[in-house]
Design a protein around this motif. Structure first.
Motif, PDB file in Angstrom:
ATOM      1  N   TYR A  56      76.762  92.919  88.140  1.00  0.00           N
ATOM      2  CA  TYR A  56      77.914  92.615  88.489  1.00  0.00           C
ATOM      3  C   TYR A  56      78.264  91.820  89.756  1.00  0.00           C
ATOM      4  O   TYR A  56      79.230  91.536  90.445  1.00  0.00           O
ATOM      5  CB  TYR A  56      78.631  93.937  88.742  1.00  0.00           C
ATOM      6  N   ARG A  57      76.834  91.357  90.476  1.00  0.00           N
ATOM      7  CA  ARG A  57      76.945  90.976  91.775  1.00  0.00           C
ATOM      8  C   ARG A  57      77.797  89.644  91.753  1.00  0.00           C
ATOM      9  O   ARG A  57      78.406  89.361  92.832  1.00  0.00           O
ATOM     10  CB  ARG A  57      75.378  90.842  92.196  1.00  0.00           C
ATOM     11  N   ARG A  58      77.569  88.825  90.845  1.00  0.00           N
ATOM     12  CA  ARG A  58      78.300  87.566  90.911  1.00  0.00           C
ATOM     13  C   ARG A  58      79.832  87.541  90.910  1.00  0.00           C
ATOM     14  O   ARG A  58      80.686  86.991  91.514  1.00  0.00           O
ATOM     15  CB  ARG A  58      77.735  86.727  89.880  1.00  0.00           C
ATOM     16  N   GLU A  59      80.264  88.397  89.741  1.00  0.00           N
ATOM     17  CA  GLU A  59      81.700  88.496  89.773  1.00  0.00           C
ATOM     18  C   GLU A  59      82.395  89.494  91.019  1.00  0.00           C
ATOM     19  O   GLU A  59      83.233  89.277  91.447  1.00  0.00           O
ATOM     20  CB  GLU A  59      82.160  89.479  88.496  1.00  0.00           C
ATOM     21  N   LEU A  60      81.509  90.357  91.553  1.00  0.00           N
ATOM     22  CA  LEU A  60      81.834  90.795  92.981  1.00  0.00           C
ATOM     23  C   LEU A  60      82.053  89.954  94.053  1.00  0.00           C
ATOM     24  O   LEU A  60      82.750  89.860  94.763  1.00  0.00           O
ATOM     25  CB  LEU A  60      80.818  92.054  93.384  1.00  0.00           C
ATOM     26  N   LEU A  61      81.165  88.785  94.124  1.00  0.00           N
ATOM     27  CA  LEU A  61      81.047  87.751  95.002  1.00  0.00           C
ATOM     28  C   LEU A  61      82.412  86.956  94.802  1.00  0.00           C
ATOM     29  O   LEU A  61      83.170  86.699  95.772  1.00  0.00           O
ATOM     30  CB  LEU A  61      80.141  86.989  94.991  1.00  0.00           C
ATOM     31  N   ALA A  62      82.772  86.609  93.610  1.00  0.00           N
ATOM     32  CA  ALA A  62      83.964  86.054  93.296  1.00  0.00           C
ATOM     33  C   ALA A  62      85.203  86.753  93.801  1.00  0.00           C
ATOM     34  O   ALA A  62      86.311  86.289  94.348  1.00  0.00           O
ATOM     35  CB  ALA A  62      84.188  85.574  91.813  1.00  0.00           C
ATOM     36  N   HIS A  63      85.164  88.127  93.572  1.00  0.00           N
ATOM     37  CA  HIS A  63      86.297  89.093  93.671  1.00  0.00           C
ATOM     38  C   HIS A  63      86.583  88.880  95.424  1.00  0.00           C
ATOM     39  O   HIS A  63      87.583  88.701  96.128  1.00  0.00           O
ATOM     40  CB  HIS A  63      86.042  90.407  93.552  1.00  0.00           C
ATOM     41  N   CYS A  64      85.316  89.333  96.280  1.00  0.00           N
ATOM     42  CA  CYS A  64      85.385  89.014  97.700  1.00  0.00           C
ATOM     43  C   CYS A  64      85.822  87.652  98.019  1.00  0.00           C
ATOM     44  O   CYS A  64      86.710  87.533  99.290  1.00  0.00           O
ATOM     45  CB  CYS A  64      84.088  89.640  98.255  1.00  0.00           C
ATOM     46  N   TYR A  65      85.593  86.687  97.396  1.00  0.00           N
ATOM     47  CA  TYR A  65      85.716  85.234  98.013  1.00  0.00           C
ATOM     48  C   TYR A  65      87.262  85.051  97.757  1.00  0.00           C
ATOM     49  O   TYR A  65      87.860  84.303  98.640  1.00  0.00           O
ATOM     50  CB  TYR A  65      84.933  84.358  97.051  1.00  0.00           C
ATOM     51  N   ARG A  66      87.963  85.563  96.869  1.00  0.00           N
ATOM     52  CA  ARG A  66      89.317  85.399  96.569  1.00  0.00           C
ATOM     53  C   ARG A  66      90.068  86.213  97.703  1.00  0.00           C
ATOM     54  O   ARG A  66      91.013  85.863  98.133  1.00  0.00           O
ATOM     55  CB  ARG A  66      89.823  85.852  95.193  1.00  0.00           C
ATOM     56  N   MET A  67      89.627  87.526  97.950  1.00  0.00           N
ATOM     57  CA  MET A  67      90.141  88.090  98.962  1.00  0.00           C
ATOM     58  C   MET A  67      90.115  87.649 100.194  1.00  0.00           C
ATOM     59  O   MET A  67      90.911  87.483 101.016  1.00  0.00           O
ATOM     60  CB  MET A  67      89.679  89.591  98.920  1.00  0.00           C
ATOM     61  N   LEU A  68      88.822  87.020 100.562  1.00  0.00           N
ATOM     62  CA  LEU A  68      88.383  86.605 102.065  1.00  0.00           C
ATOM     63  C   LEU A  68      88.444  84.775 102.390  1.00  0.00           C
ATOM     64  O   LEU A  68      88.549  84.623 103.329  1.00  0.00           O
ATOM     65  CB  LEU A  68      87.113  87.105 102.367  1.00  0.00           C
ATOM     66  N   GLY A  69      88.395  84.259 101.134  1.00  0.00           N
ATOM     67  CA  GLY A  69      88.367  82.991 101.453  1.00  0.00           C
ATOM     68  C   GLY A  69      87.190  82.128 101.920  1.00  0.00           C
ATOM     69  O   GLY A  69      87.271  81.230 102.674  1.00  0.00           O
TER      70      GLY A  69
END
Length: 329
Positions: free
Chosen positions: A19-32
């Motif tokens: 799940y690392r890649r989708e967690l990265l996408a999630h954190c990126y959406r949140m943090l920019g």
């Protein structure tokens, strides 16, 4: 490791790493920020490892990890300013005849390489619109908790009850926050859904024309690839420009290139969109050194938006060298 960690399991289940890649996408959406997102993913796995002994399996492992990631992101966002693009600062388009100056006091939005988001087993990251630069930029206008609610509900497709439990809210509170977030998102980016991508053939034509025009440093050819009302922005410069003629004037007057061959472009993919890493010839030693990363928004009429990021660290994130090898292309 603290004394309290000695009873923690040696490792999370093997599937957690998937799940690392989708967690990265999630954190990126949140943090920019791709750099901060990578740090928060590491923090998520550390928190998960420390608390896995208390995981009772009432939700899926994926949901549990996203809950931890959301909490970590909200903590990281406490007291922080949002990450805008220059167009999000509220100032009008700039005059290309005026001088430009960098502003490193603003925590600018940055792009994310598609290579970091591929091969997502759950199919979340492959939802292209959810990582588009315009969408992530619009998310930054939302307060952090509204941002989290909108992402969990509309990107990850969680039920309101799941979001309420994850964020310590009531279902009514989640629905209210979602409604406010949608309204604010429409206000921040009213044309978010208005871009129609060109066909693959037309896209290839536009990208080939873009490379040829820039590498020849031919301003007329560069202008011809833009749409009439194209937008150009380039953090950390707070100025932004609108209109093909103004952008052409800006490039002619502010770009350090002097002639053909000074710029070399290497194709990249970022935020589910085409782009290029631009290298500029060093006038002293003649080598082409990292200069900026471009992310493009294409339409049938041409390039409608260019975000050009002057951040040397991005080249490493894209797996690119700081200096291009010499010799034939």
């Amino acid at each position: 490791m603290s004394a309290g960690d000695t009873d923690a399991p040696a490792q999370l289940p093997e599937q957690a790493e998937g799940y690392r890649r989708e967690l990265l996408a999630h954190c990126y959406r949140m943090l920019g920020s791709v750099h901060e997102a990578e740090d928060l993913v590491q923090e998520t796995y550390l928190r998960a490892w420390r608390s896995y002994g208390g995981f009772e399996g009432r939700s899926s492992l994926r949901t549990w990890l996203h809950r931890i990631a959301t909490t970590a992101c909200l903590t990281a966002l406490e007291g922080r300013s949002r990450r805008p693009l220059p167009t999000g600062l509220g100032a009008p388009a700039s005059d290309p005849d005026q001088p430009i100056a960098e502003n490193h006091e603003v925590p600018w939005l940055s792009p994310v390489p598609d290579t970091l988001l591929e091969a997502d087993p759950a199919g979340v990251v492959t939802s292209r619109e959810s990582v588009r630069l315009a969408f992530v930029a619009a998310l930054q206008h939302l307060p952090p908790r509204q941002r989290a609610v909108l992402v969990l509900r509309e990107v990850l497709q969680w039920r309101a009850a799941e979001v309420a439990e994850a964020m310590g809210m009531t279902v009514a509170g989640v629905n209210s926050a979602l409604q406010r977030a949608r309204a604010q998102l429409r206000e921040a980016a009213p044309t978010l859904d208005g871009v129609v991508e060109p066909t693959d053939t037309r896209q290839r034509e536009l990208l080939d024309a873009w490379v040829a025009a820039f590498e020849a440093y031919d301003i007329d050819r560069i202008v011809a690839v833009f749409t009439k009302d194209t937008v150009w922005e380039m953090p950390p410069f707070p100025q932004w420009y609108q209109g093909a003629a103004d952008v052409g004037a800006l490039i002619a007057r502010q770009c350090p290139a002097q002639g053909p061959g000074d710029m070399r472009l290497v194709p990249v993919r970022a935020n589910a969109a085409p782009g290029f890493a631009m290298y500029m010839r060093d006038p002293v030693d003649g080598t082409h050194k990292r200069f900026a990363v471009q992310v493009l928004t294409l339409t049938d009429a041409g390039v409608a938006h260019t975000a050009m990021f002057f951040d040397d660290e991005l080249f490493a994130a894209f797996g690119l060298p700081p200096v291009l090898p010499s010799g034939p292309r």
